[in-house]
Design a protein around this motif. Structure first.
Motif, PDB file in Angstrom:
ATOM      1  N   ASP A 158       0.953  -0.959   0.093  1.00 12.16           N
ATOM      2  CA  ASP A 158       0.059   0.055   0.105  1.00 12.16           C
ATOM      3  C   ASP A 158       0.920   1.335   0.069  1.00 12.16           C
ATOM      4  N   GLY A 159       2.067   1.357   0.288  1.00  9.15           N
ATOM      5  CA  GLY A 159       2.865   2.312   0.293  1.00  9.15           C
ATOM      6  C   GLY A 159       2.846   3.032   1.671  1.00  9.15           C
ATOM      7  N   ALA A 160       3.762   3.837   1.867  1.00 10.00           N
ATOM      8  CA  ALA A 160       3.802   4.620   3.221  1.00 10.00           C
ATOM      9  C   ALA A 160       2.809   5.695   3.568  1.00 10.00           C
ATOM     10  N   GLN A 161       2.332   6.123   4.828  1.00  6.92           N
ATOM     11  CA  GLN A 161       1.695   6.956   5.037  1.00  6.92           C
ATOM     12  C   GLN A 161       2.384   8.409   4.985  1.00  6.92           C
ATOM     13  N   ARG A 162       3.740   8.573   5.124  1.00 11.65           N
ATOM     14  CA  ARG A 162       4.701   9.522   5.339  1.00 11.65           C
ATOM     15  C   ARG A 162       5.907   9.430   4.264  1.00 11.65           C
ATOM     16  N   GLY A 163       6.671  10.504   4.017  1.00 10.72           N
ATOM     17  CA  GLY A 163       7.784   9.959   3.361  1.00 10.72           C
ATOM     18  C   GLY A 163       8.602   9.158   3.814  1.00 10.72           C
ATOM     19  N   TYR A 230      10.956   3.082  12.935  1.00  7.40           N
ATOM     20  CA  TYR A 230      10.855   3.719  11.501  1.00  7.40           C
ATOM     21  C   TYR A 230       9.565   3.094  10.901  1.00  7.40           C
ATOM     22  N   LEU A 231       9.431   1.842  10.944  1.00  4.09           N
ATOM     23  CA  LEU A 231       8.412   0.982  10.575  1.00  4.09           C
ATOM     24  C   LEU A 231       7.089   1.655  11.044  1.00  4.09           C
ATOM     25  N   ALA A 232       6.839   2.041  12.123  1.00  2.79           N
ATOM     26  CA  ALA A 232       5.620   2.370  12.810  1.00  2.79           C
ATOM     27  C   ALA A 232       5.259   4.051  12.157  1.00  2.79           C
ATOM     28  N   ALA A 233       6.279   4.712  12.206  1.00  3.71           N
ATOM     29  CA  ALA A 233       6.314   6.073  11.563  1.00  3.71           C
ATOM     30  C   ALA A 233       5.740   6.159  10.177  1.00  3.71           C
ATOM     31  N   LEU A 234       6.257   5.161   9.303  1.00  2.00           N
ATOM     32  CA  LEU A 234       5.871   5.176   8.166  1.00  2.00           C
ATOM     33  C   LEU A 234       4.316   4.635   8.137  1.00  2.00           C
ATOM     34  N   LEU A 235       3.690   3.812   9.028  1.00  4.62           N
ATOM     35  CA  LEU A 235       2.437   3.299   9.160  1.00  4.62           C
ATOM     36  C   LEU A 235       1.490   4.429   9.680  1.00  4.62           C
ATOM     37  N   GLU A 236       1.975   5.377  10.387  1.00  4.82           N
ATOM     38  CA  GLU A 236       1.179   6.217  11.123  1.00  4.82           C
ATOM     39  C   GLU A 236       0.118   7.228  10.311  1.00  4.82           C
ATOM     40  N   PRO A 237      -0.992   7.041  10.497  1.00  7.16           N
ATOM     41  CA  PRO A 237      -1.999   7.760   9.648  1.00  7.16           C
ATOM     42  C   PRO A 237      -2.222   9.336   9.927  1.00  7.16           C
ATOM     43  N   VAL A 238      -1.763   9.753  11.150  1.00  2.32           N
ATOM     44  CA  VAL A 238      -1.829  11.218  11.413  1.00  2.32           C
ATOM     45  C   VAL A 238      -0.461  11.707  11.404  1.00  2.32           C
ATOM     46  N   SER A 239      -0.346  13.165  11.388  1.00  2.00           N
ATOM     47  CA  SER A 239       0.799  13.940  11.304  1.00  2.00           C
ATOM     48  C   SER A 239       1.442  13.891  12.775  1.00  2.00           C
ATOM     49  N   PHE A 254       0.822   3.991  18.724  1.00  2.00           N
ATOM     50  CA  PHE A 254       1.458   2.937  18.034  1.00  2.00           C
ATOM     51  C   PHE A 254       0.499   2.065  17.817  1.00  2.00           C
ATOM     52  N   TYR A 255      -0.347   1.750  18.808  1.00  2.00           N
ATOM     53  CA  TYR A 255      -1.345   0.536  18.604  1.00  2.00           C
ATOM     54  C   TYR A 255      -2.521   1.089  17.454  1.00  2.00           C
ATOM     55  N   ASP A 256      -2.751   2.528  17.505  1.00  2.00           N
ATOM     56  CA  ASP A 256      -3.728   3.239  16.690  1.00  2.00           C
ATOM     57  C   ASP A 256      -3.190   2.822  14.979  1.00  2.00           C
ATOM     58  N   ALA A 257      -1.758   3.067  14.875  1.00  2.00           N
ATOM     59  CA  ALA A 257      -1.256   2.971  13.427  1.00  2.00           C
ATOM     60  C   ALA A 257      -1.322   1.594  12.966  1.00  2.00           C
TER      61      ALA A 257
END
Length: 436
Positions: A158-163, A230-239, A254-257
């Motif tokens: 699906d790609g990353a939520q952030r850069g 690193y992985l969790a930040a790429l999955l994080e849906p909010v800024s 973390f759990y929400d992501a």
């Protein structure tokens, strides 16, 4: 090794991921890179001093050896702020994770239950608790691997939520001051390596094994922390800005992501693992706190009753540590920003004690030249650079935490002044009677 890795906890960033992401403007993986480097200097100084004084008490014992009685007491006093409160942070992580699973029960109730269960295990004895803890540690590592594989699959699909570089550069611009501010909190994740040294009297095979365990735990933890954040930040849906504006959401970020990107099944698996793992991290932290209190009581720097042991277990010291932990953990669990407040205060105590640890290396090897000609790399450059890094991190810490640390230091100086005026003798037979 088991106690050190349990105390550090392979999934330690899970509980403070949201806080670090918000503080660092999204550069959460870089925070752990910087924190690992900063703690490497401190780990090196621990490895030097544990060979000099392989005794319970950790930084309290080392500062006494390298700097003298007064600085030794202050080092132990500041470390006590860390050792007594860090279990409270771990218990709070456990309560947050269990509340994420069963929201009908408030997090402070889960937190209190975790305190009671792990205190009973600690009273049972260090080796029995370590056997149970080994199984918990294995479970955490397996769950961490499941998370990593699942995250990679989702990112590839699906790609990353952030850069892709945002965990190192930030998701809305880069600020070194923000990164250093977050490092002052991230230090919490590493504090297990110094607890290893507090078990020096119970290790078979000599202090060199303790020194190796200190360095190995730090290196392994740093790698795991950078990878999972690193992985969790790429999955994080909010800024990171949205997390900063909503402190109540930071504890479960973390759990929400994971829930939003992978699915509820992994959310629940991570939550269960973190709940159990955090409780056992607190078990190891509480055991180390009890041994610090024991060492200071044995040396008559705290009430002598704390030096009493039963079958080698410092039960009185452990019960006092548990009582302080229970009060702090339940208090923080009832506040929206309790996690951030508690973490900041804990880290100030640890960082100040680490500064005195570095000074003790210079004092023992260079000023006193107790072991001949010093090694200028290990005995001068490393502790001096380590001290500079720690002072920089302390300067960027929250003002409230700096205030609490200053007040705690002031109280310690008053206690030291009172003790200085009266004679002090160790408990009769303290060195020969049951070791903790």
């Amino acid at each position: 090794m088991v106690y050190g890795l349990l105390f550090i906890a392979p999934m330690a960033p899970v509980g403070i991921f949201g806080t670090l992401d918000a503080k660092s403007d999204g550069a959460v993986a870089l925070v752990y890179v910087v924190a690992t480097i900063a703690m490497a200097f401190t780990a090196s100084s621990y490895a030097q001093m544990v060979r000099v004084a392989p005794q319970a008490g950790s930084v309290f014992t080392y500062a006494r050896k390298g700097l003298g009685e007064g600085p030794g007491f202050i080092a132990g006093w500041m470390a006590m702020l860390d050792y007594l409160l860090i279990p409270a942070v771990a218990y709070l992580f456990s309560g947050i994770a269990l509340e994420a699973l069963i929201p009908e029960v408030d997090r402070w109730v889960w937190t209190a239950i975790a305190v009671v269960v792990t205190t009973l295990l600690n009273l049972w004895g260090v080796r029995a608790a370590a056997r149970v803890g080994f199984a918990v540690l294995a479970m955490e590592i397996v769950v961490l691997l499941v998370f990593a594989v699942s995250a990679v699959v989702v990112l590839a699909r699906d790609g990353a939520q952030r850069g892709w570089l945002s965990p190192f550069t930030g998701d809305a611009g880069f600020s070194m001051a923000a990164v250093l501010s977050a490092v002052s909190v991230a230090v919490l994740s590493y504090l297990g390596f110094d607890a290893i040294a507090s078990f020096a009297e119970e290790v078979t095979g000599g202090s060199r094994k303790v020194a190796r365990a200190v360095l190995l735990c730090l290196g392994l933890a740093g790698f795991l922390f950078v990878a999972q954040t690193y992985l969790a930040a790429l999955l994080e849906p909010v800024s990171s800005a949205e997390l900063a504006a909503d402190p109540a959401a930071q504890g479960s970020a973390f759990y929400d992501a994971v829930d939003a990107s992978v699915g509820t099944w992994l959310h629940d698996l991570v939550a269960v693992s973190k709940a159990i793992g955090a409780a056992f991290a607190a078990l190891a932290a509480q055991a180390a706190a009890g041994r610090l209190l024991f060492a200071m009581g044995r040396d008559r720097r705290l009430p002598y009753i704390l030096s009493r042991t039963d079958s080698g277990v410092p039960r009185v010291a452990l019960l006092l540590a548990a009582a302080v932990t229970m009060a702090a953990a339940v208090w923080a669990a009832r506040l929206d920003d309790g996690l951030d407040q508690l973490v900041s205060v804990v880290d100030i105590g640890a960082l100040t004690a680490f500064v005195l640890l570095h000074a003790s290396v210079v004092g023992w090897f260079v000023v006193r030249r107790a072991e001949g000609r010093p090694d200028w790399l290990r005995h001068v450059l490393v502790p001096v650079v380590g001290t500079a890094v720690l002072l920089l991190v302390i300067a960027e810490a929250a003002r409230s935490a700096q205030l609490v640390g200053a007040v705690w230091l002031g109280v310690g100086l008053v206690v030291l002044a009172v003790q200085w005026r009266r004679p002090r003798t160790p408990m009769p037979g303290a060195e020969s009677r049951g070791r903790p």
